[in-house]
Design a protein around this motif. Structure first.
Motif, PDB file in Angstrom:
ATOM      1  N   GLN A  47      21.397  77.288  16.236  1.00 19.85           N
ATOM      2  CA  GLN A  47      21.413  76.550  14.977  1.00 19.85           C
ATOM      3  C   GLN A  47      21.959  75.142  15.182  1.00 19.85           C
ATOM      4  N   TYR A  48      23.075  75.038  15.862  1.00 21.92           N
ATOM      5  CA  TYR A  48      23.661  73.713  16.118  1.00 21.92           C
ATOM      6  C   TYR A  48      22.780  72.872  17.034  1.00 21.92           C
ATOM      7  N   LEU A  49      22.212  73.484  18.060  1.00 22.04           N
ATOM      8  CA  LEU A  49      21.353  72.758  18.985  1.00 22.04           C
ATOM      9  C   LEU A  49      20.125  72.205  18.260  1.00 22.04           C
ATOM     10  N   GLY A  50      19.506  73.020  17.425  1.00 19.91           N
ATOM     11  CA  GLY A  50      18.346  72.565  16.669  1.00 19.91           C
ATOM     12  C   GLY A  50      18.692  71.459  15.697  1.00 19.91           C
ATOM     13  N   PHE A  51      19.817  71.577  15.012  1.00 20.39           N
ATOM     14  CA  PHE A  51      20.229  70.570  14.044  1.00 20.39           C
ATOM     15  C   PHE A  51      20.541  69.244  14.737  1.00 20.39           C
ATOM     16  N   ILE A  52      21.220  69.321  15.874  1.00 20.75           N
ATOM     17  CA  ILE A  52      21.535  68.103  16.636  1.00 20.75           C
ATOM     18  C   ILE A  52      20.253  67.432  17.115  1.00 20.75           C
ATOM     19  N   ALA A  53      19.276  68.232  17.562  1.00 24.78           N
ATOM     20  CA  ALA A  53      17.996  67.668  18.005  1.00 24.78           C
ATOM     21  C   ALA A  53      17.302  66.933  16.858  1.00 24.78           C
ATOM     22  N   LEU A  54      17.323  67.521  15.666  1.00 26.84           N
ATOM     23  CA  LEU A  54      16.717  66.865  14.504  1.00 26.84           C
ATOM     24  C   LEU A  54      17.420  65.559  14.151  1.00 26.84           C
ATOM     25  N   VAL A  55      18.735  65.554  14.228  1.00 24.93           N
ATOM     26  CA  VAL A  55      19.496  64.334  13.926  1.00 24.93           C
ATOM     27  C   VAL A  55      19.177  63.246  14.954  1.00 24.93           C
ATOM     28  N   ILE A  56      19.128  63.614  16.217  1.00 27.48           N
ATOM     29  CA  ILE A  56      18.824  62.637  17.270  1.00 27.48           C
ATOM     30  C   ILE A  56      17.427  62.054  17.071  1.00 27.48           C
ATOM     31  N   LEU A  57      16.442  62.909  16.784  1.00 28.68           N
ATOM     32  CA  LEU A  57      15.088  62.413  16.548  1.00 28.68           C
ATOM     33  C   LEU A  57      15.022  61.517  15.321  1.00 28.68           C
ATOM     34  N   SER A  58      15.782  61.844  14.292  1.00 26.80           N
ATOM     35  CA  SER A  58      15.812  61.007  13.088  1.00 26.80           C
ATOM     36  C   SER A  58      16.414  59.636  13.374  1.00 26.80           C
ATOM     37  N   VAL A  59      17.466  59.604  14.163  1.00 25.38           N
ATOM     38  CA  VAL A  59      18.094  58.332  14.522  1.00 25.38           C
ATOM     39  C   VAL A  59      17.139  57.488  15.359  1.00 25.38           C
ATOM     40  N   ILE A  60      16.443  58.125  16.294  1.00 20.44           N
ATOM     41  CA  ILE A  60      15.459  57.401  17.101  1.00 20.44           C
ATOM     42  C   ILE A  60      14.363  56.835  16.207  1.00 20.44           C
ATOM     43  N   GLY A  61      13.894  57.628  15.248  1.00 24.32           N
ATOM     44  CA  GLY A  61      12.879  57.144  14.319  1.00 24.32           C
ATOM     45  C   GLY A  61      13.371  55.989  13.465  1.00 24.32           C
ATOM     46  N   LEU A  63      15.761  53.852  14.262  1.00 22.34           N
ATOM     47  CA  LEU A  63      15.885  52.677  15.125  1.00 22.34           C
ATOM     48  C   LEU A  63      14.506  52.110  15.462  1.00 22.34           C
ATOM     49  N   GLY A  64      13.532  52.991  15.620  1.00 22.82           N
ATOM     50  CA  GLY A  64      12.171  52.538  15.870  1.00 22.82           C
ATOM     51  C   GLY A  64      11.620  51.754  14.697  1.00 22.82           C
ATOM     52  N   ALA A  65      12.015  52.139  13.498  1.00 24.54           N
ATOM     53  CA  ALA A  65      11.567  51.408  12.306  1.00 24.54           C
ATOM     54  C   ALA A  65      12.150  49.998  12.262  1.00 24.54           C
ATOM     55  N   LEU A  66      13.263  49.785  12.943  1.00 24.37           N
ATOM     56  CA  LEU A  66      13.833  48.442  13.018  1.00 24.37           C
ATOM     57  C   LEU A  66      13.088  47.566  14.020  1.00 24.37           C
ATOM     58  N   ILE A  68       9.687  48.149  15.081  1.00 24.71           N
ATOM     59  CA  ILE A  68       8.269  47.996  14.723  1.00 24.71           C
ATOM     60  C   ILE A  68       8.169  47.055  13.533  1.00 24.71           C
ATOM     61  N   PRO A  69       7.203  46.129  13.557  1.00 23.14           N
ATOM     62  CA  PRO A  69       7.047  45.213  12.430  1.00 23.14           C
ATOM     63  C   PRO A  69       6.800  45.967  11.104  1.00 23.14           C
ATOM     64  N   GLN A  70       7.408  45.480  10.044  1.00 23.85           N
ATOM     65  CA  GLN A  70       7.332  46.108   8.732  1.00 23.85           C
ATOM     66  C   GLN A  70       5.884  46.280   8.259  1.00 23.85           C
ATOM     67  N   GLU A  71       4.999  45.352   8.606  1.00 18.21           N
ATOM     68  CA  GLU A  71       3.607  45.431   8.171  1.00 18.21           C
ATOM     69  C   GLU A  71       2.907  46.649   8.758  1.00 18.21           C
ATOM     70  N   TRP A  72       3.300  47.068   9.943  1.00 26.54           N
ATOM     71  CA  TRP A  72       2.685  48.224  10.573  1.00 26.54           C
ATOM     72  C   TRP A  72       3.134  49.538   9.923  1.00 26.54           C
ATOM     73  N   ILE A  73       4.360  49.551   9.420  1.00 26.84           N
ATOM     74  CA  ILE A  73       4.930  50.780   8.859  1.00 26.84           C
ATOM     75  C   ILE A  73       4.426  51.009   7.429  1.00 26.84           C
ATOM     76  N   GLY A  74       4.397  49.955   6.649  1.00 29.02           N
ATOM     77  CA  GLY A  74       3.953  50.096   5.268  1.00 29.02           C
ATOM     78  C   GLY A  74       5.083  50.178   4.295  1.00 29.02           C
TER      79      GLY A  74
END
Length: 74
Positions: A47-61, A63-66, A68-74
């Motif tokens: 449970q903790y491993l899965g939750f940590i993985a989701l948090v890490i992926l969310s943080v990466i996403g 940061l990626g939104a910062l 990638i140009p805003q026009e590409w994201i929408g």
């Protein structure tokens, strides 16, 4: 400003709870099925491993939104 922040916090908590209701039922099922092979520590660790993985992926996403140009994201 403070009211908007509190509203954001409350909305975040409610969304987190609403999206994790199914997790309660999965954990209940796994705890009821535990035996000598499937121990409580395995369930809790997973449970903790899965939750940590989701948090890490969310943080990466986020940061990626910062990057990638805003026009590409929408």
């Amino acid at each position: 400003m403070k009211g908007e922040f509190m509203s954001l916090i409350l909305t975040t908590i409610l969304h987190f709870a609403a999206t994790n209701i199914d997790d309660i039922f999965l954990l209940l099922t796994w705890f009821l099925q535990r035996d000598s092979k499937l121990k409580s520590s395995h369930i809790i660790f997973g449970q903790y491993l899965g939750f940590i993985a989701l948090v890490i992926l969310s943080v990466i996403g986020a940061l990626g939104a910062l990057i990638i140009p805003q026009e590409w994201i929408g």
